[in-house]
Design a protein around this motif. Structure first.
Motif, PDB file in Angstrom:
ATOM      1  N   LYS A 186       0.833  -1.196   0.000  1.00 32.72           N
ATOM      2  CA  LYS A 186       0.000   0.000   0.000  1.00 32.72           C
ATOM      3  C   LYS A 186       0.878   1.262   0.000  1.00 32.72           C
ATOM      4  N   LEU A 187       1.965   1.152   0.744  1.00 36.13           N
ATOM      5  CA  LEU A 187       2.826   2.321   0.912  1.00 36.13           C
ATOM      6  C   LEU A 187       4.272   1.879   0.747  1.00 36.13           C
ATOM      7  N   VAL A 188       4.926   2.443  -0.223  1.00 34.10           N
ATOM      8  CA  VAL A 188       6.339   2.111  -0.446  1.00 34.10           C
ATOM      9  C   VAL A 188       7.135   3.410  -0.407  1.00 34.10           C
ATOM     10  N   VAL A 189       8.065   3.487   0.539  1.00 33.41           N
ATOM     11  CA  VAL A 189       8.827   4.715   0.724  1.00 33.41           C
ATOM     12  C   VAL A 189      10.311   4.406   0.617  1.00 33.41           C
ATOM     13  N   SER A 190      11.006   5.260  -0.127  1.00 33.24           N
ATOM     14  CA  SER A 190      12.457   5.121  -0.221  1.00 33.24           C
ATOM     15  C   SER A 190      13.100   6.395   0.320  1.00 33.24           C
ATOM     16  N   PHE A 191      14.230   6.225   0.967  1.00 29.21           N
ATOM     17  CA  PHE A 191      14.963   7.392   1.461  1.00 29.21           C
ATOM     18  C   PHE A 191      16.189   7.673   0.595  1.00 29.21           C
TER      19      PHE A 191
END
Lengths: 463, 1008, 217
Positions: free
Chosen positions: B428-433
């Motif tokens: 649902k939520l994919v976050v990259s830094f």
């Protein structure tokens, strides 16, 4: 003098010529409209020149990186071509000055074109050290001139600086020598010309030559002095060029044999180039009576002896490397003969040492096509000699980690072609605007028929 | 009329001074028009040309902008140094950041740092170039589009709320986090969710070592290896001097036992078993070519022999036939046994049973808590492969609702990209830094770029009890945000990274040091860069011998084994955008700008491959990759080696690097990347990621791809067909054995003719003041190439691109010459840093026609760039071939990178020669600073960039006229020799002869 | 008529041209020699007033000269040390004070034109209070002494050797507008180095080297 002409020797001018025949024959190419052959040769040379100019322009605009050099091989085509052209430029002075001092009369047929060739070859040569610089626009820094940088001067220890002086002196003396030699002929052209631009130009250029005894006397003195002055240059120029290498520490460069070796090589290549040009010129310009087989025969003999000296030098180099016991030195020579550039080495040896041996045969010496092929091969071989010396010494020196290879780029090849373009364009123009044979000199040297009185009257009228 | 003329006059005068208002210049208003404009222009043009003649134009106007309010302590033009922590890899070495006028420019090692001891590797040196990179993301992205932090925060908070309500799984993937603050922050963030987990994924992991310790010591820890305590080091594949765990620290420790002196002719004994030829293997005293699949077999034999020596029962299990002769194993076991408590066995195998065996051997040798510390374990590799594999399964099954990834590229570094990508799309939520659009970030819904390490506050605890601070050295260049702040925002806090860090230190670090007020403690910590705190020791049980079993070595058949390794200077994909590191020649292969398959000469012959031939590598599981070949002597005949970390998204940008001209080829072919990603070959077995892949077939595929190598010839031996009799081998590298050295400290000196020691220009080279010199200890130098990047960074050395390197025109001022010697496939490796030798009788100086290169009266060979016209004669005449020519104008492919230029060093234009100046700018700075203080120059105050960074402290530089100086002492060392001494160039650079810890008679094939 | 006009114009043009050419030739210099360069500055700052009449020490403003290679151009806050109070020439301020005294009122704030420019860059209003919404900016001074990039001049070494500022910068205390007084060519530098080594500076012997690497690296 001409009366005691030895009949044992073959005549310098054949075809039973009178003095006016000589003038007419030699001036003929200038009077005619250029032939189709001339035009095609000129077109070809000019194209080559344009290609070269474009290459040089591109290289100066983009950077020397457009050449195939690298951190190990810092010189290759550039200095090879430089030495090659300087070498060719050698024969001119040799034939004009040295043979003049030795009273070799046969030189009169070839000296004019040899001098011109010298001039053009040195011009071609001069271009290479200039454009091989990383920043050619600063080339004037090589000149010792007063400046605002305090004690900063030029490095008188550097052979490159000696080069600057040697080449510029050579060019200057060659140009003056050539021009002084041209004076009587310019006067002849002036006298032969209809009023017009040619007459006007030649009357300025011939410096008021009036053919008086006093003029001739002064002329002869100046010519002799210049010949004396030019003779040491034959040795100094290439000696100094050789020191570009001989004073370096790189094995294969650092040898004391280089000065005589380079001078011999230069004369060798210069003679080859003179012969190449003369064989073409006599055919194209119908000068078979002036540049006779005798000339070619003597040139061949001279060239062959030079080839033997060069061969001796090659051998000496190898012997010295072996005898020195220096592993680095031995390696360089083994690497020349058997390493990655062995093909260049063996091209050099076969063209410069083996093939000229054919000239021992009188029969081959008198077969023009054979001579022509041989002189072309000598030209090739002498180019490779410089390439071998420069590239094979540099590409594998002390530390194996920095060994590298070298291959020319299209820009380098185009520049090389361009230098031939410049040379031949200049030479072809020279053939059109000046007598290729020193008319005055050959008249003095050759045993000619007395002129019939009638003709002399007409000629005076024309003058 | 006068009026008009006057106006004309002013026009020209004003234009000459370049301060004309545009209106004044308008010719229309110049006067009444009794005559035509054309006439007027004629008149004006005439006067103008005269006036122009009178004053050739001024140089362009330069504007100098001072501060409005000058910050306290800031002096324009002066370099200031800040203590920090290197974030190039989790080894977390001590860093001193040199900042000049607000720009961090030069990274140096922190000499006081207990681990790195003043060294810094190539990656650390290259940090600033990564900072000034316009390809870094400057703003957060949502679905690949630039957006604002407010929008990102709002969306992520909303989505996280949904995940929380749906009890969805939250997974937070990072590479090893050495920062206690970040770790706590992640834990606190994850604590809000029911099903949340922090997964540590290292691109090249050491998971098996940790898992083995969980078995044998009931604690999942990575021991802190202390190589300075070890007399005997036996490494199986572990490239500890190159890339393994903490190479700078290990090099610094290793070198302490590698300098035998006349008085104490003692040094450690280092044996390496490996399949490929690693940097460490090249430096070993004894090196065995052993396929990685056979490590277990040899270790089993070693364990059995050692058990017998210890009088214990050998571990259970079948003992297969050893690939190494029994006598050799007995010999090694004896050596190890004699050095009980001061020996160390290391292994990089990802096979837990092999690592258990290693633990057993170290236990038998009572090395624990002596050379391996598990009470104060290392935190530099915490990757947990089982967790990672679990996560991959979860992803594939669509069980992950929210996925966060920081510090690593999840998709690039794992095999089976497609399945993982498909799994990610289910979340649902994919976050990259990530700091740029890497493979994973391009799949992520949100990319929240973290600051560059030089822009942010953070800390690190590389080894339990050593906590260090990373401080920002400039305002962030873009609109990035610290990961600490991002996590705080999503947990509802609005603290800044600085506040979070301070709070964490007040809470967690302060109690672990001697009590003192926080502010004082904090100020000192920021000043020093690190603090020693009481370690939080893990609970470790006694050694559990029941877990140990012998390993049945797989017979290595005809198939090839591929060893996937990380390359020195480019350990993982994160640094692939750094052109300095891409152009750094690999210390062993000397190849730049590519990865390739290394095969042994025997294998190459079998497969009829030569350098550059494309070879297809196929695993039995069906993955395949096509790469160029490199024939690598010293490699096991059945092993191929390929570097990981290549084929990184976005590296096609380097197509523009290097000069562009008629025959120039781009560094990267259209549509391609720098090298190829070979992560697809990684196998998963027994819950570990396996970098050793067996059952591989290699086939020649026909094509070619030229490799750009900086060294064409690799041996001290002259090619046989051109070798003169008696001079087949050049004594450029002088080597001896410890046994010979103990008898005669001058052992190894070649018998050469010396031509005396004549000074050619003694009156010119008085050296009355200082006489700068350098000595390089070849026994300490590992060839790691950190000096090369240090020099590049300090001296504004340009990057030239692959094609130029291929043409042998790299610009590095230091060349690390690498030579193989020895017969057959068992080769000995020697490294030799080569820079300008500053000869007294310098061949380059005499030949320069314009005096652009001259001798300074302090012994330096000086190059005045602006005087150089570029005849290249000096380079031709340089016997060491250390001069570099600017063939082109080397512009940076990214204009922002110009900020990395050191203002103390001239940027060279095209057409001029350059070379090592012995960091003359540092010498001048040091002398002026000393004069300012009215003191003499103190030895050690002036350090060259290469010397400062050297992890092995192999380079000594100083004033040879100072009898107290270290370099003076080094010149007196009996091991000292000068290169090509017989030619009497009198170089100012000398080497200390390499001494290998071998018996004189040992291994005749190892030295020449 | 037209012809005559043209002739006159041309003649006048020629005269002016020749005059400028003459002036140019008299101050003939080599390319890149910027001797006499005196660009117009954003604020008409007078060294004659500050350094000459008021006798402010050079190092008061150029405070980095003994700490860094650059002497430094003072930041605006250095100006404001005095110009917070001194907003115009002293006479004008004195007059206003006297007038205000006479008229029994508070003196008016008088700001000279040049100082107005300073306050503008600092975003200060009529009463020297910060303007809302405006940010202070650096003053874009035009560099007068520009050495090429390949020359590394270090003020510290020269200050330490007690070379006076005027030795290189000329009589700054008498310059209304700052100009490049010396030629700053390499020969000029080298000459001074050689002379100083021979004769010393202020009786102290110095070793001013003329190695290339002293300035070029």
């Amino acid at each position: 003098m001409s009366d005691v002409h030895a009949s044992l020797r073959s005549p310098l001018v054949t075809g039973d010529k009178t003095i006016s025949d000589v003038t007419r024959d030699i001036c003929a190419p200038m009077d005619r409209k250029p032939t189709a052959l001339w035009w095609s040769a000129f077109g070809l040379s000019l194209t080559a020149l344009i290609v070269g100019v474009a290459a040089v322009w591109y290289q100066i605009a983009t950077g020397i990186g457009t050449w195939g050099l690298n951190k190990t091989v810092g010189w290759a085509f550039d200095i090879t071509n430089f030495v090659f052209w300087v070498g060719i430029g050698h024969a001119g002075t040799l034939i004009s000055a040295v043979l003049f001092l030795f009273r070799q009369k046969w030189r009169t047929a070839v000296n004019r074109s040899a001098e011109a060739m010298t001039l053009f070859a040195v011009m071609c040569a001069g271009i290479f050290p200039l454009i091989h610089m990383g920043r050619p626009w600063l080339a004037f820094w090589m000149m010792p001139y007063p400046n605002t940088r305090g004690p900063l001067w030029v490095n008188f220890k550097s052979p490159l600086l000696w080069d600057v002086f040697a080449i510029s002196t050579y060019l200057a003396i060659s140009a003056v020598f050539w021009y002084v030699g041209l004076l009587p002929d310019l006067a002849t052209i002036r006298d032969r010309s209809e009023p017009g631009w040619r007459k006007r130009i030649t009357s300025i250029l011939c410096l008021g030559w009036n053919g008086s005894a006093r003029t001739w006397l002064r002329y002869e003195t100046v010519y002799l002095l210049l010949a004396g002055l030019a003779t040491p240059l034959v040795f100094s120029v290439h000696t100094i060029v050789s020191m570009d290498f001989a004073t370096a520490v790189i094995p294969g460069w650092h040898t004391t044999i280089f000065p005589p070796y380079f001078v011999a090589g230069a004369i060798f290549s210069g003679l080859a180039m003179v012969l190449t040009l003369m064989i073409i010129a006599r055919k194209v310009m119908q000068l078979e009576d002036y540049i006779t087989m005798t000339h070619i025969d003597r040139m061949c003999k001279l060239m062959m002896s030079m080839g033997c000296i060069v061969g001796l030098a090659y051998g000496t180099e190898f012997f010295m490397a072996f005898y020195s016991g220096n592993g680095y030195e031995q390696f360089v020579f083994k690497n020349r003969a058997l390493g990655p550039f062995a093909w260049a080495y063996w091209t050099m040896v076969s063209c410069n040492v083996l093939i000229p041996q054919l000239l021992w045969s009188r029969k081959l010496r008198s077969t023009l096509p054979v001579v022509f092929v041989i002189v072309i091969l000598v030209n090739v071989g002498m180019w490779f000699e410089r390439f071998v010396i420069i590239v094979t010494s540099l590409h594998r020196d002390f530390l194996p980690s920095s060994w590298a290879s070298y291959a020319p780029t299209s820009i380098e090849i185009a520049t090389f072609v361009g230098s031939f373009g410049l040379f031949f364009t200049c030479f072809l123009i020279f053939c059109r605007i000046a007598p290729v044979i020193a008319i005055a000199e050959i008249k003095g040297a050759a045993h000619l028929k007395k002129r019939p009185p009638a003709e002399s009257i007409t000629e005076e009228k024309a003058a | 009329m006068n009026d008009s003329a006057k106006k004309t006059y002013w026009k020209s005068f004003a234009q000459r001074d370049g301060c004309l208002d545009a209106n004044e210049a308008d010719p229309h208003q110049a006067g009444p028009a009794p005559f035509s404009r054309r006439h007027f222009l004629e008149a004006a043009g005439f006067t103008l040309s005269l006036a122009t003649l009178s004053g050739c134009g001024r140089a362009p106007e330069v504007i100098a902008l001072p501060f409005v309010d000058q910050p306290e302590g800031m002096i324009p033009g002066r370099s200031q140094t800040y203590a920090s922590t290197c974030a190039g890899c989790p080894a977390a070495c001590g860093l001193l950041v040199g900042v000049r006028d607000g720009r961090p420019l030069k990274m140096e090692g922190m000499p006081e740092h207990p681990l790195s001891r003043g060294g810094l590797c190539a990656i650390g040196q290259a940090l600033p170039l990564g900072l000034y990179d316009s390809h870094r993301l400057a703003q957060p992205l949502a679905s690949g589009k630039v957006t604002s932090w407010e929008d990102v925060d709002e969306s992520i908070t909303r989505l996280l709320g949904e995940v929380k309500q749906g009890n969805g799984a939250v997974r937070f993937v990072t590479s090893t986090v050495t920062s206690p603050t970040l770790k706590a922050q992640i834990d606190a963030f994850l604590a809000q969710y029911n099903d949340a987990k922090h997964v540590t994924f290292d691109a090249v992991s050491c998971s098996a070592i940790l898992d083995a310790h969980e078995k044998t010591h009931a604690a999942r820890v990575l021991p802190h290896y202390k190589l300075d305590q070890a007399n005997v080091i036996v490494a199986f594949g572990a490239d500890f001097l190159g890339t393994w765990i903490s190479p700078v620290e290990f090099t610094a420790a290793w070198q302490t036992r590698r300098a035998p002196t006349k008085k104490h002719p003692k040094m450690s004994y280092h044996v390496q078993f490996e399949g490929r030829l690693s940097l460490t293997g090249g430096n070993a005293d004894r090196r065995y070519r052993l396929s990685p699949v056979e490590y277990g077999g040899v270790l089993s034999h070693l364990a059995t022999t050692l058990s017998m020596l210890a009088g214990e029962d050998p571990p259970a299990g079948r003992l297969s036939e050893s690939p190494i002769a029994a006598t050799e194993i007995d010999h090694l076991a004896e050596k190890l046994w004699d050095a009980r408590g001061a020996s160390l066995v290391l292994c990089d195998s990802q096979d837990v049973s092999v690592q258990v065996l290693v633990n057993f051997i170290n236990h038998l040798l009572s090395n624990y808590n002596k050379t391996l510390d598990i009470q104060r374990p290392s935190r530099q590799r915490q990757g947990n492969d089982a967790d990672v594999l679990n996560l991959v399964e979860e992803l594939k099954a669509g069980k992950v609702a929210a996925l966060f990834v920081a510090g690593t590229d999840l998709t690039h570094n794992l095999p089976d990209h497609k399945a993982i990508a498909a799994g990610i799309s289910k979340a649902k939520l994919v976050v990259s830094f990530a700091e740029r659009q890497d493979d994973f970030a391009s799949l992520a819904h949100f990319v929240c770029p973290d600051h560059h390490p030089l822009e942010s506050w953070l800390d690190a605890e590389p080894v339990a009890g050593l906590v260090s601070i990373s401080q920002p050295t400039l305002q962030p260049l873009g609109g990035t945000r610290s990961i600490l702040e991002s996590l705080a925002r999503w947990s509802g806090d609005s603290d800044s990274a600085y506040d979070i860090l301070r709070a964490s230190w007040r809470e967690n670090v302060l109690p672990r040091v001697e009590p003192r007020p926080f502010q004082a403690f904090w100020d000192k910590a920021v000043h020093d860069g690190f603090v020693n705190a009481t370690p939080i020791a893990p609970t470790v049980s006694e050694f559990q011998s029941d877990t140990v079993a012998l390993v049945d070595a797989e017979p290595s058949g005809d198939d090839y084994t591929i060893s996937l390794y990380s390359k020195v200077g480019l350990t993982d994909s994160r640094h692939a955008h750094n052109p300095w590191l891409q152009e750094l020649p690999d210390p062993t292969t000397k190849i730049t700008w590519d990865n390739y398959v290394c095969v042994s000469p025997t294998a190459a012959k079998e497969l009829s491959l030569s350098n550059g031939d494309l070879v297809r590598v196929e695993t039995d599981e069906g993955s395949s990759v096509e790469l160029p070949t490199l024939v690598q002597p010293g490699q096991h005949d059945r092993v191929g080696a390929i570097a990981l970390g290549y084929g990184v998204r976005g590296t096609d940008r380097f197509a523009d690097i290097g000069p562009k001209w008629l025959e120039g080829r781009p560094t990267v072919a259209p549509g391609e990347l720098v090298g190829k990603n070979v992560a697809s070959l990684i196998e998963t077995r027994d819950g570990e990621l396996q970098y050793t892949v067996s059952g591989v077939t290699l086939t020649k595929s026909g094509g070619r791809r030229d490799l750009a190598s900086t060294q064409e010839h690799h041996s001290l031996e002259i090619p046989r067909n051109v070798a003169p009799h008696g001079a087949e081998v050049r004594d450029i590298i002088q080597e001896t054995t410890l046994e010979e050295f103990a008898q005669d400290s001058h052992a190894g000196t070649p018998h050469a003719h010396h031509h005396g020691d004549t000074q050619l220009w003694a009156e010119d080279h008085t050296k009355s003041g200082h006489s700068w010199g350098m000595v390089i200890d070849l026994n300490k130098c590992t060839g790691c190439s950190a000096c090369l990047i240090a020099c590049q960074s300090e001296n504004n050395v340009p990057v030239v691109g692959k094609d130029e390197v291929r043409r042998q025109r790299e610009m590095h001022w230091i060349r690390l010459d690498r030579y193989y010697s020895g017969a057959g496939d068992d080769v000995s490796v020697a490294h030799q840093p080569m820079m300008c030798h500053h000869c007294d009788n310098a061949p380059c100086e005499t030949v320069c026609p314009v005096l652009a290169t001259v001798h300074g009266d302090e012994g330096l060979n000086v190059q005045a760039y602006n005087r150089c016209v570029g005849t290249r004669y000096c380079a031709n005449n340089c016997p060491y071939k250390v001069r570099r020519f600017n063939w082109f104008k080397y512009e940076r492919e990214d204009a922002l990178q110009n900020l990395v230029l050191n203002p103390d060093v001239t940027v060279r234009t095209r057409g001029v020669m350059e070379k090592c100046s012995m960091c003359v700018q540092r010498i001048e700075e040091g002398k002026i600073a000393a004069r300012q203080r009215d003191e003499p120059v103190v030895d050690g105050n002036i350090q060259t960039a290469c010397q400062q960074s050297c992890p092995a402290q192999a380079i000594v530089f100083g004033d040879m006229n100072d009898p107290e100086s270290k370099v003076h002492g080094a010149f007196e060392d009996p091991r000292r020799y000068r290169l090509l001494e017989e030619f009497n160039f009198r170089p100012s650079v000398a080497y200390l002869r390499s001494v290998k810890n071998r018996e004189a008679a040992d291994g005749g094939e190892h030295h020449v | 008529m037209q012809q005559r006009v043209i002739t006159v114009v041309l003649l006048i043009g020629l005269c002016f041209g020749l005059i400028t050419l003459g002036a140019g030739v008299s101050s003939w210099r080599l390319p890149d020699n910027e001797q006499g360069y005196a660009p117009k500055q954003p604020i008409d700052y007078s060294h004659r007033l500050h350094a000459g009449e008021l006798g402010i020490d050079c190092m008061f403003c150029h405070s980095a000269a003994d700490k860094s290679r650059h002497a430094g151009i003072p930041s605006s806050d250095v100006c404001m040390k005095c110009h917070k109070v001194v907003t115009s020439s002293f006479d004008v301020l004195q007059d206003e004070m006297n007038k205000a005294d006479e008229e029994k009122r508070k003196p008016k704030q008088i700001v000279s034109d040049e100082l107005r420019k300073l306050y503008d860059t600092l975003a200060l209003d009529e009463t020297l209070q910060p303007q809302r919404g405006a940010t202070a900016k650096s003053i874009p001074w035009v560099r007068v002494h520009n050495l090429p990039d390949h020359v590394h001049f270090d003020h510290r070494a020269h200050v330490a050797a007690e070379v006076t500022c005027q030795k290189c910068h000329g009589p700054v205390e008498s310059m209304q507008r700052m100009e490049q007084y010396e030629s700053l060519t390499m020969g000029w530098c080298v000459n001074c180095h050689q002379e100083s080594t021979k004769t010393g500076i202020n009786g102290k012997s110095v070793d001013a080297k003329t190695d290339c690497a002293v300035c070029h690296y």
